[in-house]
Design a protein around this motif. Structure first.
Motif, PDB file in Angstrom:
ATOM      1  N   VAL A  23     -28.445  47.621   0.866  1.00  0.00           N
ATOM      2  CA  VAL A  23     -27.536  48.320   1.809  1.00  0.00           C
ATOM      3  C   VAL A  23     -27.614  49.539   0.712  1.00  0.00           C
ATOM      4  N   ARG A  24     -27.906  50.575   1.749  1.00  0.00           N
ATOM      5  CA  ARG A  24     -27.887  52.247   0.963  1.00  0.00           C
ATOM      6  C   ARG A  24     -26.816  53.048   1.408  1.00  0.00           C
ATOM      7  N   PHE A  25     -25.876  53.831   0.659  1.00  0.00           N
ATOM      8  CA  PHE A  25     -24.855  54.439   1.017  1.00  0.00           C
ATOM      9  C   PHE A  25     -25.197  55.876   0.897  1.00  0.00           C
ATOM     10  N   TYR A  26     -25.012  56.824   1.904  1.00  0.00           N
ATOM     11  CA  TYR A  26     -25.268  58.233   1.969  1.00  0.00           C
ATOM     12  C   TYR A  26     -24.087  59.105   2.166  1.00  0.00           C
ATOM     13  N   GLU A  27     -24.155  60.133   1.515  1.00  0.00           N
ATOM     14  CA  GLU A  27     -23.191  61.305   1.778  1.00  0.00           C
ATOM     15  C   GLU A  27     -24.121  62.434   2.256  1.00  0.00           C
ATOM     16  N   GLY A  28     -24.070  62.478   3.392  1.00  0.00           N
ATOM     17  CA  GLY A  28     -25.151  63.624   4.227  1.00  0.00           C
ATOM     18  C   GLY A  28     -26.313  63.019   3.936  1.00  0.00           C
ATOM     19  N   GLN A  29     -27.233  63.838   3.439  1.00  0.00           N
ATOM     20  CA  GLN A  29     -28.607  63.532   3.234  1.00  0.00           C
ATOM     21  C   GLN A  29     -29.116  62.792   1.995  1.00  0.00           C
ATOM     22  N   ASP A  30     -28.039  63.003   1.068  1.00  0.00           N
ATOM     23  CA  ASP A  30     -28.180  62.319  -0.368  1.00  0.00           C
ATOM     24  C   ASP A  30     -27.986  60.685  -0.552  1.00  0.00           C
ATOM     25  N   GLN A  31     -28.719  59.917  -0.898  1.00  0.00           N
ATOM     26  CA  GLN A  31     -28.166  58.694  -1.341  1.00  0.00           C
ATOM     27  C   GLN A  31     -27.424  58.653  -2.542  1.00  0.00           C
ATOM     28  N   VAL A  32     -26.165  57.981  -2.511  1.00  0.00           N
ATOM     29  CA  VAL A  32     -25.375  57.960  -3.533  1.00  0.00           C
ATOM     30  C   VAL A  32     -25.260  56.521  -4.458  1.00  0.00           C
ATOM     31  N   ALA A  33     -25.631  55.435  -3.571  1.00  0.00           N
ATOM     32  CA  ALA A  33     -25.390  54.382  -4.189  1.00  0.00           C
ATOM     33  C   ALA A  33     -26.198  53.304  -3.313  1.00  0.00           C
ATOM     34  N   LYS A  34     -26.765  52.224  -4.031  1.00  0.00           N
ATOM     35  CA  LYS A  34     -27.230  51.141  -3.326  1.00  0.00           C
ATOM     36  C   LYS A  34     -26.630  49.627  -3.816  1.00  0.00           C
ATOM     37  N   SER A  35     -26.743  48.608  -2.736  1.00  0.00           N
ATOM     38  CA  SER A  35     -26.263  47.326  -3.182  1.00  0.00           C
ATOM     39  C   SER A  35     -27.345  46.580  -4.121  1.00  0.00           C
ATOM     40  N   GLN A  36     -26.659  45.387  -4.524  1.00  0.00           N
ATOM     41  CA  GLN A  36     -27.634  44.539  -4.948  1.00  0.00           C
ATOM     42  C   GLN A  36     -28.759  43.934  -3.947  1.00  0.00           C
TER      43      GLN A  36
END
Length: 62
Positions: free
Chosen positions: A30-43
């Motif tokens: 699972v990837r988390f985005y702020e606008g166009q930028d990926q800020v975190a990803k899950s295991q």
């Protein structure tokens, strides 16, 4: 609101604009985005249903 992704990462859900369940080289994440930028990803997950269940649980906890 902050949620804890793992022992080192806290994520500010108020700034997250979208999430994406993505098939990558080593599995499903699972990837988390702020606008166009990926800020975190899950295991890594074995299948999409596990990733969806984890994401729903994470969002419910917030």
């Amino acid at each position: 609101m902050f949620v804890q992704l793992n022992d080192r990462v806290f994520l500010n859900l108020d700034k997250i604009t979208r999430t994406k369940i993505d098939h990558v080289e080593d599995g499903i994440r699972v990837r988390f985005y702020e606008g166009q930028d990926q800020v975190a990803k899950s295991q890594r997950f074995e299948d999409v249903k596990q990733a969806q269940k984890w994401l729903k649980k994470l969002l419910k906890a917030s």
